[in-house]
Write a protein that holds these residues in place. Structure first.
Motif, PDB file in Angstrom:
ATOM      1  N   ASN A   1      88.416  45.898  -3.928  1.00  0.00           N
ATOM      2  CA  ASN A   1      87.166  46.638  -4.120  1.00  0.00           C
ATOM      3  C   ASN A   1      85.968  45.711  -4.279  1.00  0.00           C
ATOM      4  N   ALA A   2      86.099  44.455  -3.870  1.00  0.00           N
ATOM      5  CA  ALA A   2      84.975  43.513  -3.958  1.00  0.00           C
ATOM      6  C   ALA A   2      84.846  42.753  -2.648  1.00  0.00           C
ATOM      7  N   ARG A   3      83.593  42.512  -2.246  1.00  0.00           N
ATOM      8  CA  ARG A   3      83.306  41.700  -1.057  1.00  0.00           C
ATOM      9  C   ARG A   3      82.120  40.801  -1.360  1.00  0.00           C
ATOM     10  N   VAL A   4      82.047  39.674  -0.670  1.00  0.00           N
ATOM     11  CA  VAL A   4      80.974  38.707  -0.876  1.00  0.00           C
ATOM     12  C   VAL A   4      80.000  38.803   0.291  1.00  0.00           C
ATOM     13  N   ALA A   5      78.715  38.935  -0.020  1.00  0.00           N
ATOM     14  CA  ALA A   5      77.653  38.880   0.980  1.00  0.00           C
ATOM     15  C   ALA A   5      76.858  37.610   0.722  1.00  0.00           C
ATOM     16  N   GLU A   6      77.077  36.589   1.577  1.00  0.00           N
ATOM     17  CA  GLU A   6      76.376  35.314   1.398  1.00  0.00           C
ATOM     18  C   GLU A   6      74.982  35.465   2.008  1.00  0.00           C
ATOM     19  N   SER A   7      74.040  35.870   1.175  1.00  0.00           N
ATOM     20  CA  SER A   7      72.712  36.223   1.661  1.00  0.00           C
ATOM     21  C   SER A   7      71.747  36.285   0.484  1.00  0.00           C
ATOM     22  N   ARG A   8      70.484  36.087   0.788  1.00  0.00           N
ATOM     23  CA  ARG A   8      69.458  36.435  -0.189  1.00  0.00           C
ATOM     24  C   ARG A   8      69.353  37.958  -0.239  1.00  0.00           C
ATOM     25  N   ALA A   9      69.045  38.493  -1.402  1.00  0.00           N
ATOM     26  CA  ALA A   9      69.012  39.949  -1.544  1.00  0.00           C
ATOM     27  C   ALA A   9      68.020  40.580  -0.579  1.00  0.00           C
ATOM     28  N   GLU A  10      66.848  39.964  -0.424  1.00  0.00           N
ATOM     29  CA  GLU A  10      65.823  40.559   0.422  1.00  0.00           C
ATOM     30  C   GLU A  10      66.197  40.545   1.905  1.00  0.00           C
ATOM     31  N   ALA A  11      67.154  39.674   2.273  1.00  0.00           N
ATOM     32  CA  ALA A  11      67.566  39.570   3.677  1.00  0.00           C
ATOM     33  C   ALA A  11      68.783  40.433   3.999  1.00  0.00           C
ATOM     34  N   LEU A  12      69.371  41.066   2.995  1.00  0.00           N
ATOM     35  CA  LEU A  12      70.568  41.869   3.218  1.00  0.00           C
ATOM     36  C   LEU A  12      70.179  43.183   3.896  1.00  0.00           C
ATOM     37  N   ASP A  13      70.648  43.378   5.123  1.00  0.00           N
ATOM     38  CA  ASP A  13      70.222  44.516   5.930  1.00  0.00           C
ATOM     39  C   ASP A  13      71.184  45.691   5.746  1.00  0.00           C
ATOM     40  N   GLU A  14      71.160  46.263   4.543  1.00  0.00           N
ATOM     41  CA  GLU A  14      71.997  47.409   4.228  1.00  0.00           C
ATOM     42  C   GLU A  14      71.140  48.437   3.478  1.00  0.00           C
ATOM     43  N   PRO A  15      70.108  48.984   4.133  1.00  0.00           N
ATOM     44  CA  PRO A  15      69.155  49.847   3.427  1.00  0.00           C
ATOM     45  C   PRO A  15      69.803  51.115   2.888  1.00  0.00           C
ATOM     46  N   ALA A  16      69.462  51.426   1.628  1.00  0.00           N
ATOM     47  CA  ALA A  16      69.903  52.666   0.956  1.00  0.00           C
ATOM     48  C   ALA A  16      71.417  52.824   0.960  1.00  0.00           C
ATOM     49  N   ALA A  17      72.143  51.694   0.975  1.00  0.00           N
ATOM     50  CA  ALA A  17      73.604  51.749   1.081  1.00  0.00           C
ATOM     51  C   ALA A  17      74.310  51.819  -0.275  1.00  0.00           C
ATOM     52  N   TYR A  18      73.559  51.666  -1.362  1.00  0.00           N
ATOM     53  CA  TYR A  18      74.206  51.517  -2.670  1.00  0.00           C
ATOM     54  C   TYR A  18      73.758  52.582  -3.660  1.00  0.00           C
TER      55      TYR A  18
END
Length: 212
Positions: free
Chosen positions: A123-140
């Motif tokens: 149930n955990a995954r790593v997104a190696e990214s700056r938060a502002e660059a994470l392209d997952e809008p309204a996903a959470y």
């Protein structure tokens, strides 16, 4: 310190802390394994300034778990998570929570991928990214940031990730009156929860901020 286990004093602190927080003693094994792995990697990669295992139990594990009663399920993005705090302790103790660990530092991201693999955290995954660059809008459904920025700063870099009606759960020390007053339009404070962390002195608060 043995690579596989925490020293006895730290294990005892963890067991007492879990009991004081009303958490299942069975969580001690995976939480201890995570912390032992962090301590081992920390000797080479300097992932956290805290090096004493007992202090790590209090300031990393128990402090992270203090917010657990206020988040049960859904999708959580943990922004600027560092070596996985609070995201990994939450993923261990909330199997119904889907956690994305957002961290731009490559060494910390590599450590977290190894921790997720060794702990079998599906149930955990790593997104190696700056938060502002994470392209997952309204996903959470939820965002958290344990030590990232002011409330407005967290919203600026990560607010796009949160669905309408979702909540930002921000860990703070003293009650953040000025930060609350500076919230941008479209965001409002829900509840501010005073927290008690076994072994930790000083004030701790969890601020719930709701996206309109």
């Amino acid at each position: 310190m043995n690579d596989a286990v925490l020293p006895a004093e730290a294990r005892n602190d963890l067991a007492r802390g879990l009991q004081a927080m009303g958490l299942d003693a069975a969580f001690a094994e995976p939480l201890g394994a995570y912390l032992a792995l962090l301590a081992r990697w920390n000797r080479t990669y300097n992932l956290t300034a805290i090096r004493d295992p007992r202090e790590m139990v209090t300031r990393h594990l128990l402090d992270s778990l203090a917010m657990r009663p206020y988040i049960e399920a859904g999708r959580l993005a943990d922004l600027g998570t560092g070596p996985g705090l609070p995201g990994i302790p939450l993923a261990i103790t909330r199997p119904g929570l889907q956690v994305t660990l957002v961290e731009s530092n490559g060494k910390k991201a590599r450590f977290m991928r190894e921790a997720v693999r060794q702990l079998g955290l599906g149930n955990a995954r790593v997104a190696e990214s700056r938060a502002e660059a994470l392209d997952e809008p309204a996903a959470y459904d939820h965002l958290t940031a344990r030590a990232l920025d002011t409330l407005a700063g967290i919203i600026e870099v990560g607010g796009h990730l949160l669905r309408p009606g979702g909540t930002l759960l921000a860990m703070k020390g003293v009650y953040p009156h000025e930060e609350i007053a500076a919230l941008p339009a479209g965001w409002s404070v829900g509840t501010v929860h005073p927290l008690t962390v076994p072994g930790l002195t000083g004030e701790r608060h969890l601020v719930e901020v709701v996206r309109a």
